[in-house]
Design a protein around this motif. Structure first.
Motif, mmCIF file in Angstrom:
data_model
loop_
_atom_site.group_PDB
_atom_site.id
_atom_site.type_symbol
_atom_site.label_atom_id
_atom_site.label_comp_id
_atom_site.label_asym_id
_atom_site.label_seq_id
_atom_site.Cartn_x
_atom_site.Cartn_y
_atom_site.Cartn_z
ATOM 1 N N ILE A 131 0.840 -1.200 0.000
ATOM 2 C CA ILE A 131 0.000 0.000 0.000
ATOM 3 C C ILE A 131 0.871 1.245 0.000
ATOM 4 O O ILE A 131 0.617 2.193 -0.739
ATOM 5 N N TYR A 132 1.934 1.233 0.808
ATOM 6 C CA TYR A 132 2.865 2.356 0.838
ATOM 7 C C TYR A 132 3.411 2.604 -0.570
ATOM 8 O O TYR A 132 3.448 3.741 -1.044
ATOM 9 N N ALA A 133 3.845 1.546 -1.250
ATOM 10 C CA ALA A 133 4.408 1.689 -2.599
ATOM 11 C C ALA A 133 3.360 2.224 -3.574
ATOM 12 O O ALA A 133 3.669 3.077 -4.419
ATOM 13 N N LEU A 134 2.123 1.747 -3.466
ATOM 14 C CA LEU A 134 1.063 2.231 -4.350
ATOM 15 C C LEU A 134 0.781 3.709 -4.120
ATOM 16 O O LEU A 134 0.627 4.476 -5.075
ATOM 17 N N VAL A 135 0.710 4.106 -2.852
ATOM 18 C CA VAL A 135 0.459 5.521 -2.528
ATOM 19 C C VAL A 135 1.639 6.376 -2.990
ATOM 20 O O VAL A 135 1.455 7.452 -3.561
ATOM 21 N N HIS A 136 2.841 5.879 -2.747
ATOM 22 C CA HIS A 136 4.044 6.625 -3.125
ATOM 23 C C HIS A 136 4.125 6.822 -4.644
ATOM 24 O O HIS A 136 4.533 7.886 -5.107
ATOM 25 N N ARG A 137 3.718 5.830 -5.406
ATOM 26 C CA ARG A 137 3.808 5.895 -6.871
ATOM 27 C C ARG A 137 2.430 6.054 -7.526
ATOM 28 O O ARG A 137 2.212 5.608 -8.646
ATOM 29 N N LYS A 138 1.507 6.699 -6.815
ATOM 30 C CA LYS A 138 0.132 6.779 -7.309
ATOM 31 C C LYS A 138 0.035 7.450 -8.677
ATOM 32 O O LYS A 138 -0.796 7.047 -9.490
ATOM 33 N N ASP A 139 0.879 8.428 -8.964
ATOM 34 C CA ASP A 139 0.802 9.093 -10.272
ATOM 35 C C ASP A 139 1.065 8.119 -11.414
ATOM 36 O O ASP A 139 0.411 8.172 -12.444
ATOM 37 N N ALA A 140 2.016 7.219 -11.231
ATOM 38 C CA ALA A 140 2.314 6.231 -12.274
ATOM 39 C C ALA A 140 1.124 5.304 -12.491
ATOM 40 O O ALA A 140 0.809 4.962 -13.635
ATOM 41 N N PHE A 141 0.448 4.937 -11.415
ATOM 42 C CA PHE A 141 -0.695 4.039 -11.553
ATOM 43 C C PHE A 141 -1.884 4.753 -12.171
ATOM 44 O O PHE A 141 -2.588 4.187 -13.003
ATOM 45 N N VAL A 142 -2.104 6.004 -11.790
ATOM 46 C CA VAL A 142 -3.224 6.753 -12.349
ATOM 47 C C VAL A 142 -2.993 6.989 -13.840
ATOM 48 O O VAL A 142 -3.883 6.761 -14.661
#
Length: 164
Positions: free
Chosen positions: A49-60
Motif C-alpha cells: 500500500i505504501y508503494a502504491l500511494v508513493h507511486r500513485k501518479d504512475a498508476f493513475v
C-alpha cells in the motif's frame, strides 16, 4: 491469468510488436497479483500500500493509458484513493513527511479499511516440469549445500556434469 481474446489478453494486437504484447501480458499478470493481494490480504501487506500511494501518479497515468486494463485498475485505484486521502489528512502540511510517518498513517488507516473491492477469480498457477529438471535442481541444491555447510570448496575447480 484470465481469459484470452484474439491477439492475446490485451485484445486485437493490430500490428503491435511481440515485445509490446509480452510486456502487456506481464503488466496484466502483475495487476492480477496486486489485485489478489489487495482483495484477500490487504491488512498484511502495508508495504505494498505504501508503494502504491508513493507511486500513485504512475498508476493513475498507467490506468488511463491502457483502457483494456481498466477493470484490473479499479481495485488499485480504490486502495490508492482511500489511503492517499487518509495519509494526506493525517500529515502536517508544513512538515515534510518521513517514510515512517506515512507508514504509520497507512497502518492507522488500515484499521478503518472496509471498502468492498471487485472480486476476481482466484489466481491459479501451475508448474510445468522440464524434461530434465536435474539440470536446474542439482546445481541449485549443491549451491545451497556449499553456501551453508562451511566446507572449504572451490566451485571453479569442480564439475558436476561433463559439458555437452
Amino acid at each position: 491469468g484470465g481469459g484470452e481474446e484474439a491477439g492475446g489478453p490485451m485484445g486485437d494486437t493490430g500490428g503491435v510488436s511481440e515485445k509490446a504484447r509480452v510486456y502487456g501480458e506481464l503488466l496484466k499478470t502483475c495487476l492480477e497479483v496486486i489485485n489478489s493481494i489487495l482483495t484477500y490480504a490487504l491488512p498484511r501487506n502495508l508495504n505494498l500500500i505504501y508503494a502504491l500511494v508513493h507511486r500513485k501518479d504512475a498508476f493513475v497515468r498507467g490506468g488511463a493509458c491502457h483502457p483494456p486494463l481498466s477493470g484490473l485498475m479499479e481495485n488499485v485505484s480504490t486502495v490508492i484513493h482511500f489511503f492517499s486521502k487518509r495519509v494526506d489528512k493525517g500529515l502536517n502540511p508544513n512538515d515534510p513527511a518521513s517514510p515512517e510517518s506515512v507508514m504509520q498513517q497507512i497502518k492507522d488507516a488500515s484499521l478503518s479499511w472496509g471498502a468492498h473491492l471487485r472480486m476476481f477469480p482466484e489466481l491459479r498457477f501451475s508448474y510445468q516440469q522440464d524434461d530434465r529438471p536435474e539440470d536446474f535442481f542439482v546445481p541449485y541444491v549443491w549451491g545451497i549445500v556449499l553456501s551453508h555447510s562451511g566446507l572449504a570448496w572451490n566451485p571453479q575447480k569442480s564439475t558436476l556434469f561433463a559439458p555437452r
